[in-house]
Scaffold this motif. Structure first.
Motif, PDB file in Angstrom:
ATOM      1  N   GLN A  28       0.870   0.495   0.564  1.00  0.00           N
ATOM      2  CA  GLN A  28       1.159   0.907   1.918  1.00  0.00           C
ATOM      3  C   GLN A  28      -0.109   1.286   2.678  1.00  0.00           C
ATOM      4  OE1 GLN A  28       4.211   0.593   3.137  1.00  0.00           O
ATOM      5  NE2 GLN A  28       4.824  -0.182   1.145  1.00  0.00           N
ATOM      6  N   GLY A  29      -1.189   1.635   1.965  1.00  0.00           N
ATOM      7  CA  GLY A  29      -2.429   1.973   2.646  1.00  0.00           C
ATOM      8  C   GLY A  29      -3.004   0.745   3.339  1.00  0.00           C
ATOM      9  N   VAL A  30      -3.492   0.931   4.568  1.00  0.00           N
ATOM     10  CA  VAL A  30      -4.011  -0.183   5.351  1.00  0.00           C
ATOM     11  C   VAL A  30      -5.457  -0.428   4.971  1.00  0.00           C
ATOM     12  CG1 VAL A  30      -4.458  -1.049   7.668  1.00  0.00           C
ATOM     13  CG2 VAL A  30      -2.440   0.363   7.233  1.00  0.00           C
ATOM     14  N   VAL A  31      -5.713  -1.529   4.295  1.00  0.00           N
ATOM     15  CA  VAL A  31      -7.070  -1.929   3.914  1.00  0.00           C
ATOM     16  C   VAL A  31      -7.261  -3.360   4.401  1.00  0.00           C
ATOM     17  CG1 VAL A  31      -8.726  -2.220   2.047  1.00  0.00           C
ATOM     18  CG2 VAL A  31      -6.986  -0.436   1.881  1.00  0.00           C
ATOM     19  N   GLU A  32      -8.047  -3.524   5.457  1.00  0.00           N
ATOM     20  CA  GLU A  32      -8.188  -4.823   6.103  1.00  0.00           C
ATOM     21  C   GLU A  32      -9.336  -5.626   5.476  1.00  0.00           C
ATOM     22  OE1 GLU A  32      -8.798  -3.916  10.168  1.00  0.00           O
ATOM     23  OE2 GLU A  32      -6.829  -2.980  10.445  1.00  0.00           O
ATOM     24  N   TRP A  33      -9.301  -6.934   5.708  1.00  0.00           N
ATOM     25  CA  TRP A  33     -10.333  -7.840   5.223  1.00  0.00           C
ATOM     26  C   TRP A  33     -11.414  -8.035   6.272  1.00  0.00           C
ATOM     27  CZ3 TRP A  33     -10.651  -9.749   0.327  1.00  0.00           C
ATOM     28  CH2 TRP A  33      -9.511  -9.662  -0.475  1.00  0.00           C
ATOM     29  N   ILE A  34     -12.645  -8.138   5.835  1.00  0.00           N
ATOM     30  CA  ILE A  34     -13.769  -8.503   6.696  1.00  0.00           C
ATOM     31  C   ILE A  34     -14.061  -9.983   6.472  1.00  0.00           C
ATOM     32  CG2 ILE A  34     -16.202  -8.143   7.193  1.00  0.00           C
ATOM     33  CD1 ILE A  34     -15.844  -5.244   6.337  1.00  0.00           C
ATOM     34  N   ARG A  35     -14.097 -10.748   7.560  1.00  0.00           N
ATOM     35  CA  ARG A  35     -14.196 -12.201   7.440  1.00  0.00           C
ATOM     36  C   ARG A  35     -15.599 -12.747   7.681  1.00  0.00           C
ATOM     37  NH1 ARG A  35      -9.797 -13.249   4.502  1.00  0.00           N
ATOM     38  NH2 ARG A  35      -7.950 -12.252   5.402  1.00  0.00           N
ATOM     39  N   LYS A  40     -12.398   4.781   6.694  1.00  0.00           N
ATOM     40  CA  LYS A  40     -11.770   3.501   7.001  1.00  0.00           C
ATOM     41  C   LYS A  40     -12.226   2.502   5.942  1.00  0.00           C
ATOM     42  CE  LYS A  40      -9.535   0.413   9.429  1.00  0.00           C
ATOM     43  NZ  LYS A  40      -8.059   0.416   9.503  1.00  0.00           N
ATOM     44  N   PHE A  41     -11.277   1.984   5.175  1.00  0.00           N
ATOM     45  CA  PHE A  41     -11.616   1.083   4.082  1.00  0.00           C
ATOM     46  C   PHE A  41     -11.394  -0.378   4.492  1.00  0.00           C
ATOM     47  CE2 PHE A  41     -12.109   4.092   0.571  1.00  0.00           C
ATOM     48  CZ  PHE A  41     -12.968   3.375  -0.251  1.00  0.00           C
ATOM     49  N   TYR A  42     -12.269  -1.228   3.954  1.00  0.00           N
ATOM     50  CA  TYR A  42     -12.158  -2.671   4.150  1.00  0.00           C
ATOM     51  C   TYR A  42     -12.364  -3.373   2.812  1.00  0.00           C
ATOM     52  CZ  TYR A  42     -12.730  -1.597   9.112  1.00  0.00           C
ATOM     53  OH  TYR A  42     -12.574  -1.093  10.376  1.00  0.00           O
ATOM     54  N   LYS A  43     -11.915  -4.639   2.766  1.00  0.00           N
ATOM     55  CA  LYS A  43     -12.121  -5.462   1.576  1.00  0.00           C
ATOM     56  C   LYS A  43     -12.929  -6.692   1.941  1.00  0.00           C
ATOM     57  CE  LYS A  43      -7.734  -5.799   0.440  1.00  0.00           C
ATOM     58  NZ  LYS A  43      -6.502  -6.140  -0.324  1.00  0.00           N
ATOM     59  N   PRO A  69      -9.479  -5.425 -13.241  1.00  0.00           N
ATOM     60  CA  PRO A  69     -10.280  -4.333 -12.660  1.00  0.00           C
ATOM     61  C   PRO A  69     -10.179  -4.265 -11.142  1.00  0.00           C
ATOM     62  CG  PRO A  69     -11.522  -5.423 -14.387  1.00  0.00           C
ATOM     63  CD  PRO A  69     -10.293  -6.246 -14.176  1.00  0.00           C
ATOM     64  N   CYS A  70     -10.234  -5.421 -10.462  1.00  0.00           N
ATOM     65  CA  CYS A  70     -10.132  -5.422  -9.002  1.00  0.00           C
ATOM     66  C   CYS A  70      -8.733  -5.016  -8.553  1.00  0.00           C
ATOM     67  CB  CYS A  70     -10.485  -6.798  -8.446  1.00  0.00           C
ATOM     68  SG  CYS A  70     -12.262  -7.166  -8.486  1.00  0.00           S
ATOM     69  N   ASP A  71      -7.707  -5.400  -9.310  1.00  0.00           N
ATOM     70  CA  ASP A  71      -6.339  -4.982  -8.973  1.00  0.00           C
ATOM     71  C   ASP A  71      -6.211  -3.465  -9.042  1.00  0.00           C
ATOM     72  OD1 ASP A  71      -5.614  -7.611  -8.651  1.00  0.00           O
ATOM     73  OD2 ASP A  71      -4.843  -7.824 -10.693  1.00  0.00           O
ATOM     74  N   ILE A  72      -6.809  -2.868 -10.068  1.00  0.00           N
ATOM     75  CA  ILE A  72      -6.744  -1.410 -10.220  1.00  0.00           C
ATOM     76  C   ILE A  72      -7.483  -0.718  -9.087  1.00  0.00           C
ATOM     77  CG2 ILE A  72      -7.511   0.516 -11.659  1.00  0.00           C
ATOM     78  CD1 ILE A  72      -6.889  -1.149 -14.093  1.00  0.00           C
ATOM     79  N   VAL A  73      -8.685  -1.214  -8.745  1.00  0.00           N
ATOM     80  CA  VAL A  73      -9.442  -0.606  -7.648  1.00  0.00           C
ATOM     81  C   VAL A  73      -8.687  -0.752  -6.333  1.00  0.00           C
ATOM     82  CG1 VAL A  73     -11.597  -0.680  -6.352  1.00  0.00           C
ATOM     83  CG2 VAL A  73     -11.632  -1.007  -8.810  1.00  0.00           C
ATOM     84  N   ASN A  74      -8.065  -1.880  -6.127  1.00  0.00           N
ATOM     85  CA  ASN A  74      -7.300  -2.097  -4.899  1.00  0.00           C
ATOM     86  C   ASN A  74      -6.189  -1.064  -4.759  1.00  0.00           C
ATOM     87  OD1 ASN A  74      -6.590  -3.776  -2.537  1.00  0.00           O
ATOM     88  ND2 ASN A  74      -4.736  -4.184  -3.716  1.00  0.00           N
ATOM     89  N   ASP A  75      -5.471  -0.790  -5.837  1.00  0.00           N
ATOM     90  CA  ASP A  75      -4.410   0.225  -5.792  1.00  0.00           C
ATOM     91  C   ASP A  75      -4.986   1.624  -5.609  1.00  0.00           C
ATOM     92  OD1 ASP A  75      -2.277  -1.487  -5.998  1.00  0.00           O
ATOM     93  OD2 ASP A  75      -2.270  -1.474  -8.182  1.00  0.00           O
ATOM     94  N   GLN A  76      -6.104   1.910  -6.266  1.00  0.00           N
ATOM     95  CA  GLN A  76      -6.726   3.226  -6.127  1.00  0.00           C
ATOM     96  C   GLN A  76      -7.194   3.458  -4.693  1.00  0.00           C
ATOM     97  OE1 GLN A  76      -7.686   5.548  -8.987  1.00  0.00           O
ATOM     98  NE2 GLN A  76      -5.935   4.467  -9.815  1.00  0.00           N
ATOM     99  N   VAL A  77      -7.783   2.439  -4.082  1.00  0.00           N
ATOM    100  CA  VAL A  77      -8.264   2.556  -2.702  1.00  0.00           C
ATOM    101  C   VAL A  77      -7.100   2.724  -1.744  1.00  0.00           C
ATOM    102  CG1 VAL A  77      -9.350   1.263  -0.827  1.00  0.00           C
ATOM    103  CG2 VAL A  77     -10.437   1.343  -3.073  1.00  0.00           C
ATOM    104  N   ALA A  78      -6.039   1.919  -1.909  1.00  0.00           N
ATOM    105  CA  ALA A  78      -4.872   2.033  -1.030  1.00  0.00           C
ATOM    106  C   ALA A  78      -4.239   3.412  -1.150  1.00  0.00           C
ATOM    107  CB  ALA A  78      -3.866   0.943  -1.382  1.00  0.00           C
ATOM    108  N   ARG A  79      -4.203   3.944  -2.365  1.00  0.00           N
ATOM    109  CA  ARG A  79      -3.661   5.292  -2.574  1.00  0.00           C
ATOM    110  C   ARG A  79      -4.515   6.337  -1.857  1.00  0.00           C
ATOM    111  NH1 ARG A  79      -3.766   8.251  -8.451  1.00  0.00           N
ATOM    112  NH2 ARG A  79      -2.858  10.247  -7.851  1.00  0.00           N
TER     113      ARG A  79
END
Length: 213
Positions: A72-79, A127-130, A107-117
């Protein structure tokens, strides 16, 4: 006597040759045993690495099943670079960038969930981005990205924190909570009572008691 001497010499050489063959065989057996031990160690390391990858996958699945996921956390992509430079200039709070790759795996899946949390709870602080390192090579070159996942925290346009090659990315949320990002929490203390007016010092005093007639 000469024949006996020749016979003794022949037996002596035969014995030395036999002993040499035995020693050579012993050395070969030792080398073979050493190689076998090294192969066993390599197989053991492969099994351990495989178990770690499986464990990472199970942790991610457990987080989704039990906690409902933290997507649910909003983490947008940088293009592209232009978008990144605009973000870097205009964002007034901390900026977090998670560098990932489709080939990264658990590992990236875990970090993605940790960041969104973390963004769900502390989205007002950062403000987080991917970034997909395979699609945005400029970021990898500018910030010397050598491994994924890598997370970089920026403050006022410069690098404040950098996380890479962690042994346990499952603890990343705690690392962020204990980092300098949360050094200045919002002031939750109650507002002070208003001071009495200087124009009328008796305005806030209770009325005098009336004496009975």
């Amino acid at each position: 006597m000469v024949l006996i001497g020749y016979w003794l010499i022949e037996k002596l050489f035969t014995f030395e040759a036999y002993k040499t063959r035995n020693n050579r065989g012993f050395i070969i057996r030792q080398i073979t045993h050493h190689k076998t031990k090294q192969e066993k160690e390599r197989q053991r390391e492969k099994l351990i690495n495989m178990e770690k990858r499986v464990l990472y996958g199970l942790v991610v699945m457990l987080m989704y099943l039990v906690g409902g996921g933290y997507s649910q956390g909003v983490v947008e992509w940088i293009r592209d670079k232009a978008e990144w430079e605009e973000i870097l200039v205009k964002t007034e709070i901390h900026i977090g960038v998670m560098v990932t790759s489709p080939l990264c795996g658990a590992p990236c899946d875990i970090v993605n969930d940790q960041v969104a949390r973390f963004v769900e709870t502390y989205g007002d602080r950062i403000k987080f981005y991917k970034i997909n390192v395979l699609e945005t090579l400029f970021f990898a070159l500018d910030y010397k990205i050598l491994t994924v996942p890598t997370v970089i925290i920026f403050k006022e346009g410069t690098i404040n924190l950098r996380f890479e090659s962690l042994s346990d990315w499952g603890m990343f949320y705690e690392l962020l909570v204990n980092s300098s990002i949360l050094d200045f929490p919002p002031d939750l203390s109650p507002a002070p009572a208003p001071a009495p007016s200087d124009s009328d010092p008796d305005a806030d005093l209770p009325p005098p008691l009336q004496s009975g007639e």
